[in-house]
Scaffold this motif. Structure first.
Motif, PDB file in Angstrom:
ATOM      1  N   ASP A 157       3.894  10.145   6.416  1.00  0.00           N
ATOM      2  CA  ASP A 157       3.060  10.239   7.853  1.00  0.00           C
ATOM      3  C   ASP A 157       3.004   9.231   8.573  1.00  0.00           C
ATOM      4  OD1 ASP A 157       2.783  13.061   6.839  1.00  0.00           O
ATOM      5  OD2 ASP A 157       0.825  12.486   5.906  1.00  0.00           O
ATOM      6  N   LEU A 158       2.609   7.994   7.899  1.00  0.00           N
ATOM      7  CA  LEU A 158       2.601   6.956   8.703  1.00  0.00           C
ATOM      8  C   LEU A 158       3.971   6.365   9.405  1.00  0.00           C
ATOM      9  CD1 LEU A 158       0.338   4.540   9.030  1.00  0.00           C
ATOM     10  CD2 LEU A 158       1.121   3.492   7.231  1.00  0.00           C
ATOM     11  N   PHE A 159       5.109   6.397   8.728  1.00  0.00           N
ATOM     12  CA  PHE A 159       6.220   6.305   9.206  1.00  0.00           C
ATOM     13  C   PHE A 159       6.602   7.187  10.262  1.00  0.00           C
ATOM     14  CE2 PHE A 159      11.124   5.712   8.843  1.00  0.00           C
ATOM     15  CZ  PHE A 159      10.923   4.493   9.335  1.00  0.00           C
ATOM     16  N   VAL A 160       6.239   8.446  10.352  1.00  0.00           N
ATOM     17  CA  VAL A 160       6.610   9.174  11.293  1.00  0.00           C
ATOM     18  C   VAL A 160       5.811   9.181  12.458  1.00  0.00           C
ATOM     19  CG1 VAL A 160       6.425  11.799  12.126  1.00  0.00           C
ATOM     20  CG2 VAL A 160       7.098  11.331   9.870  1.00  0.00           C
ATOM     21  N   ASN A 161       4.649   8.490  12.335  1.00  0.00           N
ATOM     22  CA  ASN A 161       3.750   8.017  13.457  1.00  0.00           C
ATOM     23  C   ASN A 161       4.349   6.981  13.850  1.00  0.00           C
ATOM     24  OD1 ASN A 161       1.995  10.430  13.500  1.00  0.00           O
ATOM     25  ND2 ASN A 161       0.678   9.371  11.988  1.00  0.00           N
ATOM     26  N   THR A 162       4.721   5.799  13.166  1.00  0.00           N
ATOM     27  CA  THR A 162       5.259   4.805  13.485  1.00  0.00           C
ATOM     28  C   THR A 162       6.515   4.842  14.641  1.00  0.00           C
ATOM     29  OG1 THR A 162       4.510   3.855  11.412  1.00  0.00           O
ATOM     30  CG2 THR A 162       5.902   2.464  13.034  1.00  0.00           C
ATOM     31  N   LEU A 163       7.348   5.902  14.026  1.00  0.00           N
ATOM     32  CA  LEU A 163       8.628   5.983  14.551  1.00  0.00           C
ATOM     33  C   LEU A 163       8.242   6.741  16.171  1.00  0.00           C
ATOM     34  CD1 LEU A 163      10.972   7.790  11.897  1.00  0.00           C
ATOM     35  CD2 LEU A 163      11.256   5.433  13.151  1.00  0.00           C
ATOM     36  N   LYS A 164       7.198   7.696  16.131  1.00  0.00           N
ATOM     37  CA  LYS A 164       6.997   8.226  17.236  1.00  0.00           C
ATOM     38  C   LYS A 164       6.393   7.534  18.175  1.00  0.00           C
ATOM     39  CE  LYS A 164       5.956  13.259  15.723  1.00  0.00           C
ATOM     40  NZ  LYS A 164       5.118  14.046  15.398  1.00  0.00           N
ATOM     41  N   ARG A 165       5.569   6.408  17.723  1.00  0.00           N
ATOM     42  CA  ARG A 165       4.772   5.438  18.776  1.00  0.00           C
ATOM     43  C   ARG A 165       6.077   4.370  19.241  1.00  0.00           C
ATOM     44  NH1 ARG A 165       0.313   5.463  15.520  1.00  0.00           N
ATOM     45  NH2 ARG A 165       1.323   3.257  14.538  1.00  0.00           N
ATOM     46  N   LEU A 200      10.388   6.370  -2.123  1.00  0.00           N
ATOM     47  CA  LEU A 200      10.011   7.759  -2.410  1.00  0.00           C
ATOM     48  C   LEU A 200      10.565   8.294  -3.513  1.00  0.00           C
ATOM     49  CD1 LEU A 200       9.744   9.204   1.105  1.00  0.00           C
ATOM     50  CD2 LEU A 200       7.894   8.686  -0.272  1.00  0.00           C
ATOM     51  N   ILE A 201      12.074   7.962  -3.761  1.00  0.00           N
ATOM     52  CA  ILE A 201      12.858   8.519  -4.672  1.00  0.00           C
ATOM     53  C   ILE A 201      12.351   7.808  -6.025  1.00  0.00           C
ATOM     54  CG2 ILE A 201      15.266   8.588  -5.746  1.00  0.00           C
ATOM     55  CD1 ILE A 201      16.019   9.028  -2.936  1.00  0.00           C
ATOM     56  N   ASP A 238       0.750  -1.220   0.023  1.00  0.00           N
ATOM     57  CA  ASP A 238       0.000   0.100   0.000  1.00  0.00           C
ATOM     58  C   ASP A 238       0.794   1.422   0.020  1.00  0.00           C
ATOM     59  OD1 ASP A 238      -2.211  -1.812   0.722  1.00  0.00           O
ATOM     60  OD2 ASP A 238      -1.304  -1.818   2.605  1.00  0.00           O
ATOM     61  N   PHE A 239       2.027   1.302  -0.750  1.00  0.00           N
ATOM     62  CA  PHE A 239       2.923   2.223  -0.598  1.00  0.00           C
ATOM     63  C   PHE A 239       2.261   3.590  -1.348  1.00  0.00           C
ATOM     64  CE2 PHE A 239       5.738   4.921  -3.090  1.00  0.00           C
ATOM     65  CZ  PHE A 239       6.578   5.572  -1.831  1.00  0.00           C
ATOM     66  N   HIS A 240       2.294   4.805  -0.459  1.00  0.00           N
ATOM     67  CA  HIS A 240       1.922   6.000  -1.059  1.00  0.00           C
ATOM     68  C   HIS A 240       2.720   7.249  -0.930  1.00  0.00           C
ATOM     69  CE1 HIS A 240      -0.514   9.578  -1.409  1.00  0.00           C
ATOM     70  NE2 HIS A 240      -1.425   9.019  -2.331  1.00  0.00           N
ATOM     71  N   PRO A 241       3.329   7.870  -1.936  1.00  0.00           N
ATOM     72  CA  PRO A 241       4.298   8.727  -1.626  1.00  0.00           C
ATOM     73  C   PRO A 241       3.922   9.788  -0.727  1.00  0.00           C
ATOM     74  CG  PRO A 241       3.251   8.976  -4.025  1.00  0.00           C
ATOM     75  CD  PRO A 241       2.680   7.789  -3.295  1.00  0.00           C
ATOM     76  N   VAL A 242       2.805  10.221  -0.372  1.00  0.00           N
ATOM     77  CA  VAL A 242       2.743  11.195   0.619  1.00  0.00           C
ATOM     78  C   VAL A 242       2.435  10.543   1.966  1.00  0.00           C
ATOM     79  CG1 VAL A 242       1.556  13.210   1.601  1.00  0.00           C
ATOM     80  CG2 VAL A 242       2.196  12.904  -0.977  1.00  0.00           C
ATOM     81  N   HIS A 243       1.284   9.721   2.016  1.00  0.00           N
ATOM     82  CA  HIS A 243       0.892   9.192   3.374  1.00  0.00           C
ATOM     83  C   HIS A 243       1.600   8.275   3.870  1.00  0.00           C
ATOM     84  CE1 HIS A 243      -2.939  11.197   2.301  1.00  0.00           C
ATOM     85  NE2 HIS A 243      -3.225  10.291   1.349  1.00  0.00           N
ATOM     86  N   SER A 244       2.487   7.531   3.107  1.00  0.00           N
ATOM     87  CA  SER A 244       3.452   6.649   3.883  1.00  0.00           C
ATOM     88  C   SER A 244       4.663   7.625   4.799  1.00  0.00           C
ATOM     89  CB  SER A 244       4.264   5.815   2.841  1.00  0.00           C
ATOM     90  OG  SER A 244       3.444   4.897   2.290  1.00  0.00           O
TER      91      SER A 244
END
Lengths: 338, 449
Positions: free
Chosen positions: B31-39, B59-60, B23-29
Motif C-alpha cells: 500500500d505504501l509503495f502504491v501511494n508513493t508511486l501515486k504521489r 515480498l516473495i 520496517d518491511f511489512h508484507p501487506v502494508h508495504s
C-alpha cells in the motif's frame, strides 16, 4: 493470353474440357485422376467467405482422400503433384502457395508421429478437414479483435478493395461503439470497393465511396489506412489488390500509417524483388490490346494485384498480434526451421 | 522534473529502500509503495524499477507459497496493483515481467515448466470474463503473451493445422476462446501439485531477483563500457541534456584522456536545464528528483568532463539546427523503448532527432535493459505524460487565465529517427531491438496496449 484472363474466382468453364491433354489442374496417377483445380474453384464459389489458402488446403486434403495412397511417400508425392498442378493452373498462385506449403509442412511434421499406423493418420487427416475453415474463421475473428483497438472515436479510416479481415475489424470496432467514418475507393476494375461500402453501410458505418483517382485528394481527410492482403511475403511486404501500392505511396507522402489486416496462414516464404519479379502473371500493360478496345485492358478483371514493399507498411495486424514488417519477416524465416 | 516544490521532505527512493530494510511489512508495504508511486515521489524509470524489484524481492521472500500457481497469481496481482498506480511508468511492469520470466526459468530448471504454463493459462482464463474494457484501457494489457513462451514465435502460424490428438482435444480446439493457444499438449496435464511435493524454487527465484537488482544497479556502468566503440578521437558529440547514463558514457570515453572530443550539450529548457547546467559543472543540484541523489554523490568524487580534456559547449534548444551540421553523432537517453523501436525521451529530444535525421547524423539511443518495454501500441501518443507548466508561476494568474500552458514531459521519437541502441547487454540495431526486448522477457510477442 486466354489462360491469364481466366480468373481463379470463376468456376471452370466448359470450354476448358475441350483443351488438349493433359488438362491443367488435373493430377494424374496410377490410381486415376483428380481435377484439383475444379475442386478448388468449387470450394471458393460455394463459400465466398473462404480464403484461397484454406481452399487450397481443403483441395489437397480431398486429393489425399481420392488417391488412396498406401504409403507416406506416395502421399507426399501426390501432394507435391497436386500442389504443383494447382499452382500452374491458377494465374496468381501466391495466396494458395501459402496454403499448400502449410499443408505440406503439416504432413511432414505429423506423418512420422506413428509410422506403423498410416491408415489412422489418414483418417485423422480426413476428420480434421472441416476444422481448417473453422480455424481460419477464428483467426479472422482474432485479427478483428486485435485490430479493433486501432479505431478510436472520431477517426476516418481509408480502405481499398474488399478484405474480410478489414471488414471484420471495422465491424468489431462498430460493435464496440466506436464512432468513425470510412472512405473507400471504388477499386476499379473489380469494383470490390463498392462491395465493401455496401457491407459497411449495412452495419451502420458512415461510408464515402471515392473514385480511385481521388486517392490523393481524399486521403488527407483520413487518419489511417487499413488494407487486407492476399499474401504476405518473406520480407514483410504484401500482395494485395491493384491500387494498394499507389495508396501506400500516397499514405507515405501524407505520413498516414498503413496497417495490413491479415491472418498468418497467408504468410508465404517467397522474397519478391518488385511488382514484376513475382510468380504472378497479369497483363496490365498491354501494347497490343484487342481491336476496338479504347480503355484500359479488360474491365471485367477481378484479380489484378499489387506489391506493397515493407517500408510503406507501418504494421501488420495478425492473430499473433500487431507486428512490424521486420517481425513478420523473422517469423516467416523461422518457419523454415520448424 | 520541476523545482517549484516547496522544501518539504518527500519520501524518495532512498527513504523507500530504508523502509524496506527496517520496517518491511508484507501487506502494508505494498500500500505504501502504491501511494508513493501515486504521489510521484518515486518516479522516473530507474528509481521505480529499483523500488519495484526490491519490493518484489522482499515480498516473495516473505510469503509462503503453496504452489507455482499460487506464486504466479500473486505476482500477477501485484503487477495489476502497482502498474495501476502509475500506468505510464512502464518500468514497474517491466520489473514484474522480468520476475515472472525468472519464475518461469526456475520452474523449468526444476522440471515444472508445465506447471508454470498451466498457471499462466489459468490466470488468463480467469481474466477473460472480465475482459470488458476496463476504465483505463491503455497499459494494462493481459498477460496472454506469457502463456506459451517456449514454443518460439512460430506456433501461431501453425494453429490452423494443429493436429488434434483425441476427440476430446478436438472439442477444446473448437472453442474460440482457446484459438490462440495450442491445447493438445496441455490437455492431459496433471493438476498442479502442492509446492511441498515439489522442489521449492523460491530460493533460486530470490537469488535471481537479487542478480536482477544488481544488474539494475550496474546498468549505467555496463553501458559506459561500450564508450570506446562509440566515441572516437576528435569527434563532436551532441547530447540532449546530460542525463546520467550519457554522462557516464562520455566520462568513460574521456577516461585517461584516451580520446579528445567535444560535447555539444543542449540545455533542455524548460524541464531539465537546471540539471544540465549542474551536470556540466559536475555538481548535480539536489532537486526533488530522487535519482539525482546518488548521481550527486558519484559526481562529488569523480573528475569532470573538462578535467578529462573534453571541451564542453552548452547551447540552448533554439540552436540545435545551428550546431547539428558540425557534430558527428547524437546521443539520446531513452526513458522507455517500445517493442517496435519507438523511444520515449525527454521532451525536446525529438527536435535533436529531427535535426539529426535532416542532416543524416547517426542517432544513438542509450537505454538500460529495464526500460525496454515489450509493448506495442496503435496510439503511442497516449504514452506521453503531461507535467505542470514550469515557465509560468501562480503569480501570473492573469496570463494563466488567458492561455493554456501544456508541458509534455516526454517526446515520442519514432524508430525512423534512430540509428542504433546501446543497452547494458550490448549494442543493438534498431531492426533487432524487438527480438532483444522480447527475448529479455521470454515473450513470443509484444503486448498491445
Amino acid at each position: 493470353m486466354t489462360d491469364i484472363s481466366k480468373t481463379h474466382l470463376s468456376p471452370p468453364s466448359s470450354s476448358s474440357s475441350s483443351r488438349s491433354h493433359p488438362k491443367p489442374g488435373v493430377v494424374y496417377s496410377t490410381k486415376g485422376e483428380f481435377d484439383i483445380r475444379e475442386h478448388y474453384c468449387k470450394l471458393l464459389s460455394q463459400d465466398p467467405s473462404k480464403s484461397m489458402p484454406i481452399a487450397a488446403i481443403e483441395s489437397l486434403s480431398a486429393l489425399c482422400d481420392a488417391t488412396r495412397a498406401g504409403t507416406i511417400h506416395e502421399l507426399m508425392s501426390t501432394i507435391e503433384d497436386g500442389a504443383e498442378a494447382l499452382k500452374k493452373s491458377i494465374p496468381n498462385a501466391i495466396s494458395l502457395t501459402a496454403g499448400c506449403d502449410l499443408f505440406k509442412r503439416f504432413i511432414i511434421a505429423h506423418a512420422h508421429d506413428d509410422p506403423k499406423d498410416f491408415e489412422a493418420f489418414k483418417q485423422q487427416l480426413q476428420a480434421n478437414g472441416h476444422l481448417f475453415a473453422q480455424r481460419a474463421r477464428e483467426a479472422r475473428d482474432k485479427v478483428a479483435e486485435i485490430g479493433a483497438d486501432s479505431i478510436k472515436d472520431g477517426v476516418t479510416v481509408f480502405c481499398h478493395g474488399h478484405s474480410r479481415c478489414v471488414l471484420g475489424l471495422l465491424n468489431k470496432a462498430a460493435e464496440a461503439k466506436a464512432r468513425f467514418n470510412v472512405i473507400v475507393t471504388e477499386t476499379r476494375p473489380s469494383k470490390l470497393g463498392l462491395r465493401t461500402a455496401k457491407e459497411l453501410r449495412a452495419a451502420g458505418i458512415p461510408v464515402a465511396v471515392v473514385d480511385d483517382n481521388a486517392m490523393g485528394y481524399a486521403l488527407k481527410k483520413a487518419k489511417m489506412v487499413i488494407i487486407g492482403a492476399e499474401g504476405v511475403f518473406g520480407d514483410g511486404s504484401i500482395l494485395n489488390i491493384l491500387g494498394s501500392y499507389q495508396l501506400a505511396l500516397v499514405a507515405k507522402a501524407y505520413n498516414r500509417p498503413v496497417y495490413v489486416a491479415t491472418e498468418t496462414h497467408k504468410f508465404v516464404d517467397i522474397f519478391p524483388l518488385d511488382q514484376f519479379n513475382m510468380p504472378v502473371q497479369q497483363n496490365i500493360i498491354d501494347f497490343d490490346p484487342p481491336k476496338d478496345i479504347e480503355g484500359a485492358t479488360p474491365q471485367d478483371q477481378q484479380d489484378f494485384v499489387d506489391h506493397v514493399p515493407r517500408h510503406l507498411i507501418k504494421g501488420l495486424i495478425t492473430e499473433a498480434g500487431l507486428l512490424t514488417p521486420q517481425q513478420v519477416s523473422d517469423k516467416i524465416v523461422a518457419m523454415r526451421f520448424e | 522534473m520541476t523545482s517549484q516544490m516547496v522544501e518539504i521532505h518527500t519520501p524518495d527512493l532512498k527513504w523507500w529502500l530504508a523502509h524496506l530494510e527496517n520496517d518491511f511489512h508484507p501487506v502494508h508495504s505494498i500500500d505504501l509503495f502504491v501511494n508513493t508511486l501515486k504521489r510521484r515521489s518515486v518516479r522516473n524509470p530507474t528509481p521505480t524499477a529499483v523500488g519495484t524489484a526490491q519490493l518484489l524481492l522482499r515480498l516473495i521472500a516473505a510469503h509462503k507459497f503453496t504452489s507455482i500457481q499460487n506464486l504466479v497469481d500473486y505476482v500477477l496481482s501485484l503487477e495489476t496493483r502497482l502498474s495501476a498506480a502509475r500506468p505510464r511508468e512502464m518500468s514497474i511492469r517491466n520489473m514484474v515481467r522480468r520476475v515472472l520470466g525468472i519464475i518461469r526459468e526456475e520452474a523449468e530448471n526444476a522440471g515444472y515448466g508445465d506447471h508454470f504454463k498451466a498457471a499462466m493459462e489459468a490466470s488468463q482464463a480467469r481474466e477473460e470474463p472480465l475482459a470488458a474494457k476496463p476504465a483505463r484501457p491503455p497499459l494494462m494489457a493481459s498477460h496472454t503473451s506469457f502463456a506459451n513462451p517456449t514454443q518460439a514465435s512460430v506456433t501461431s502460424l501453425f494453429n490452423i493445422l494443429s493436429q488434434s490428438a483425441s476427440p476430446q482435444a478436438v472439442s477444446t480446439a473448437n472453442s474460440p476462446s482457446q484459438s490462440g493457444v495450442q491445447t493438445p499438449q496441455n490437455a492431459g496435464l496433471p493438476p498442479p501439485q502442492p509446492l511441498s511435493a515439489q522442489k521449492d524454487i523460491r530460493p533460486a527465484v530470490i537469488q535471481d531477483i537479487r542478480e536482477l537488482v544488481e544488474e539494475l544497479e550496474s546498468s549505467e556502468t555496463s553501458i559506459a563500457e561500450y564508450a570506446p566503440q562509440l566515441i572516437h578521437k576528435n569527434e563532436m558529440i551532441m547530447t540532449y541534456g546530460l542525463p546520467s547514463t550519457v554522462h557516464r558514457l562520455l566520462l568513460r570515453a574521456a577516461h585517461k584522456r584516451e580520446h579528445d572530443f567535444t560535447v555539444v550539450v543542449v540545455e533542455g529548457s524548460p524541464n531539465i536545464f537546471k540539471h544540465t547546467h549542474g551536470a556540466v559543472m559536475n555538481k548535480i543540484p539536489l532537486t526533488d528528483q530522487d535519482d539525482t541523489a546518488s548521481e550527486a554523490e558519484a559526481a562529488a568524487v569523480r573528475k569532470s568532463l573538462q578535467e578529462r580534456g573534453v571541451q564542453v559547449i552548452v547551447i540552448s534548444d533554439s540552436d540545435i539546427f545551428n550546431f547539428i551540421g558540425r557534430v558527428n553523432k547524437v546521443f539520446l537517453a531513452a526513458n522507455y523503448v517500445l517493442a517496435d523501436g519507438s523511444v520515449l525521451a525527454t521532451a525536446g529530444a525529438l527536435n535533436v532527432a529531427c535535426a539529426a535525421k535532416a542532416l543524416m547524423k547517426p542517432v544513438v539511443v542509450v537505454a538500460g535493459s529495464h526500460v525496454l518495454c515489450p509493448v506495442t501500441s496503435y496510439h503511442q501518443e497516449v504514452l506521453v505524460e503531461m507535467g505542470q507548466p514550469v515557465t509560468v508561476g501562480y503569480e501570473e494568474g492573469e496570463l494563466l487565465d488567458r492561455a493554456d500552458f501544456p508541458n509534455p514531459l516526454v517526446d515520442l521519437v519514432e524508430p525512423q529517427f534512430v540509428t542504433m541502441f546501446v543497452t547494458n547487454n550490448g549494442i543493438v540495431s534498431k531492426t533487432t531491438i524487438n527480438r532483444a526486448t522480447l527475448d529479455l522477457y521470454h515473450m513470443p510477442e509484444a503486448d498491445l496496449v
